[in-house]
Scaffold this motif. Sequence first.
Motif, PDB file in Angstrom:
ATOM      1  N   LEU A   1     -12.573   1.773  -8.696  1.00 51.81           N
ATOM      2  CA  LEU A   1     -11.621   1.704  -7.577  1.00 51.81           C
ATOM      3  C   LEU A   1     -11.408   0.278  -7.090  1.00 51.81           C
ATOM      4  CD1 LEU A   1     -12.575   4.846  -5.474  1.00 51.81           C
ATOM      5  CD2 LEU A   1     -10.712   4.568  -7.125  1.00 51.81           C
ATOM      6  N   THR A   2     -12.346  -0.605  -7.396  1.00 54.11           N
ATOM      7  CA  THR A   2     -12.215  -2.002  -6.990  1.00 54.11           C
ATOM      8  C   THR A   2     -11.446  -2.798  -8.030  1.00 54.11           C
ATOM      9  OG1 THR A   2     -14.291  -1.871  -5.795  1.00 54.11           O
ATOM     10  CG2 THR A   2     -13.497  -4.064  -6.324  1.00 54.11           C
ATOM     11  N   THR A   3     -11.778  -2.621  -9.303  1.00 52.79           N
ATOM     12  CA  THR A   3     -11.117  -3.375 -10.363  1.00 52.79           C
ATOM     13  C   THR A   3      -9.763  -2.762 -10.687  1.00 52.79           C
ATOM     14  OG1 THR A   3     -13.240  -4.062 -11.237  1.00 52.79           O
ATOM     15  CG2 THR A   3     -11.347  -4.274 -12.707  1.00 52.79           C
ATOM     16  N   GLY A   4      -9.685  -1.464 -10.826  1.00 53.03           N
ATOM     17  CA  GLY A   4      -8.398  -0.780 -10.942  1.00 53.03           C
ATOM     18  C   GLY A   4      -7.732  -0.826 -12.297  1.00 53.03           C
TER      19      GLY A   4
ATOM     20  N   PRO B   1      -5.140  -3.283  -7.105  1.00 53.23           N
ATOM     21  CA  PRO B   1      -4.860  -1.881  -7.447  1.00 53.23           C
ATOM     22  C   PRO B   1      -4.509  -1.099  -6.175  1.00 53.23           C
ATOM     23  CG  PRO B   1      -7.217  -2.238  -7.402  1.00 53.23           C
ATOM     24  CD  PRO B   1      -6.577  -3.581  -7.123  1.00 53.23           C
ATOM     25  N   LEU B   2      -3.316  -1.330  -5.646  1.00 51.55           N
ATOM     26  CA  LEU B   2      -2.950  -0.779  -4.343  1.00 51.55           C
ATOM     27  C   LEU B   2      -3.054   0.740  -4.288  1.00 51.55           C
ATOM     28  CD1 LEU B   2       0.068  -2.932  -3.092  1.00 51.55           C
ATOM     29  CD2 LEU B   2      -2.354  -3.177  -2.595  1.00 51.55           C
ATOM     30  N   PHE B   3      -2.750   1.418  -5.378  1.00 51.73           N
ATOM     31  CA  PHE B   3      -2.759   2.880  -5.348  1.00 51.73           C
ATOM     32  C   PHE B   3      -4.165   3.470  -5.209  1.00 51.73           C
ATOM     33  CE2 PHE B   3       1.601   2.457  -6.904  1.00 51.73           C
ATOM     34  CZ  PHE B   3       2.232   3.375  -6.067  1.00 51.73           C
TER      35      PHE B   3
ATOM     36  N   ARG C   1      -3.532   1.495   4.647  1.00 52.66           N
ATOM     37  CA  ARG C   1      -4.174   0.208   4.321  1.00 52.66           C
ATOM     38  C   ARG C   1      -3.226  -0.667   3.501  1.00 52.66           C
ATOM     39  NH1 ARG C   1      -9.744  -1.527   1.414  1.00 52.66           N
ATOM     40  NH2 ARG C   1     -10.231  -3.157   2.912  1.00 52.66           N
ATOM     41  N   ARG C   2      -2.495  -0.065   2.575  1.00 50.20           N
ATOM     42  CA  ARG C   2      -1.505  -0.818   1.786  1.00 50.20           C
ATOM     43  C   ARG C   2      -0.442  -1.421   2.697  1.00 50.20           C
ATOM     44  NH1 ARG C   2       0.472   3.834  -2.029  1.00 50.20           N
ATOM     45  NH2 ARG C   2      -1.443   5.014  -1.802  1.00 50.20           N
TER      46      ARG C   2
ATOM     47  N   PRO D   1       7.100   3.023  -5.531  1.00 50.77           N
ATOM     48  CA  PRO D   1       6.544   1.765  -5.021  1.00 50.77           C
ATOM     49  C   PRO D   1       5.219   1.985  -4.308  1.00 50.77           C
ATOM     50  CG  PRO D   1       8.359   2.478  -3.623  1.00 50.77           C
ATOM     51  CD  PRO D   1       8.316   3.421  -4.798  1.00 50.77           C
ATOM     52  N   PRO D   2       4.336   0.990  -4.335  1.00 48.51           N
ATOM     53  CA  PRO D   2       3.063   1.109  -3.634  1.00 48.51           C
ATOM     54  C   PRO D   2       3.247   1.234  -2.123  1.00 48.51           C
ATOM     55  CG  PRO D   2       3.126  -0.882  -5.003  1.00 48.51           C
ATOM     56  CD  PRO D   2       4.445  -0.245  -5.104  1.00 48.51           C
ATOM     57  N   VAL D   3       4.291   0.572  -1.607  1.00 52.36           N
ATOM     58  CA  VAL D   3       4.668   0.659  -0.194  1.00 52.36           C
ATOM     59  C   VAL D   3       6.189   0.756  -0.179  1.00 52.36           C
ATOM     60  CG1 VAL D   3       4.639  -0.498   2.064  1.00 52.36           C
ATOM     61  CG2 VAL D   3       2.706  -0.800   0.489  1.00 52.36           C
ATOM     62  N   PRO D   4       6.765   1.724   0.537  1.00 44.36           N
ATOM     63  CA  PRO D   4       8.228   1.830   0.554  1.00 44.36           C
ATOM     64  C   PRO D   4       8.873   0.681   1.316  1.00 44.36           C
ATOM     65  CG  PRO D   4       7.186   3.682   1.726  1.00 44.36           C
ATOM     66  CD  PRO D   4       6.102   2.784   1.277  1.00 44.36           C
TER      67      PRO D   4
END
Length: 195
Positions: free
Chosen positions: A26-29, A128-130, A136-137, A163-166
Amino acid sequence: MAEAKRVRCHYSDDLKFLRSWAAKPLTTGAVSPSGRWLARAMAAAVDPAWEGTVVELGPGTGAVTAALLARGVAPERLLAIEYNPDFAEHIRGRFPGLGVTVGDAYQFGDALQRAGIDKVAAVVSSLPLFTQPPLRRRRLLDEAMTALDPGRPFIQFSYALVPPVPAEAGRWTLDVSGWIVRNLPPARVWTYRKA
């Protein structure tokens, strides 16, 4: 000889990434560094003539860092914020003169303050935003936009369809590249700009 050294370095970076991912997925992604085509696409959105520091979030072993330097961003104008101390040490050795800080990129404002950065030209993120909750993103993007001048980019890649954030009307716009199929897996570049 130079090509053999490049191939050895590439496989060494792949192995570092795979080990880091296996230990903390989850950290490296990702299981391997960004490919050169993806790295170049991300760097292409940065104009080296812009005033200020280019902030790179989650540089890993330096694939995007190398593309930013090749694009013409001077090492002393680039700050890499890396959570993994082993990756940070690797980046310091690979790119002398580059500003590298070990820290949490999701504490963006604090990281800039510790590094003494007051003018940000662009933000280039391989985080790795997802793997993070949507709030948090969004907070990360909001902090980055506060540091950027209008029109300056926050550049993020992902393997996702969404998108990771709209985009948020009145706050930031969003452009997306086509699929970069030469990257494994294929990825897209999402470019946010402060309204």
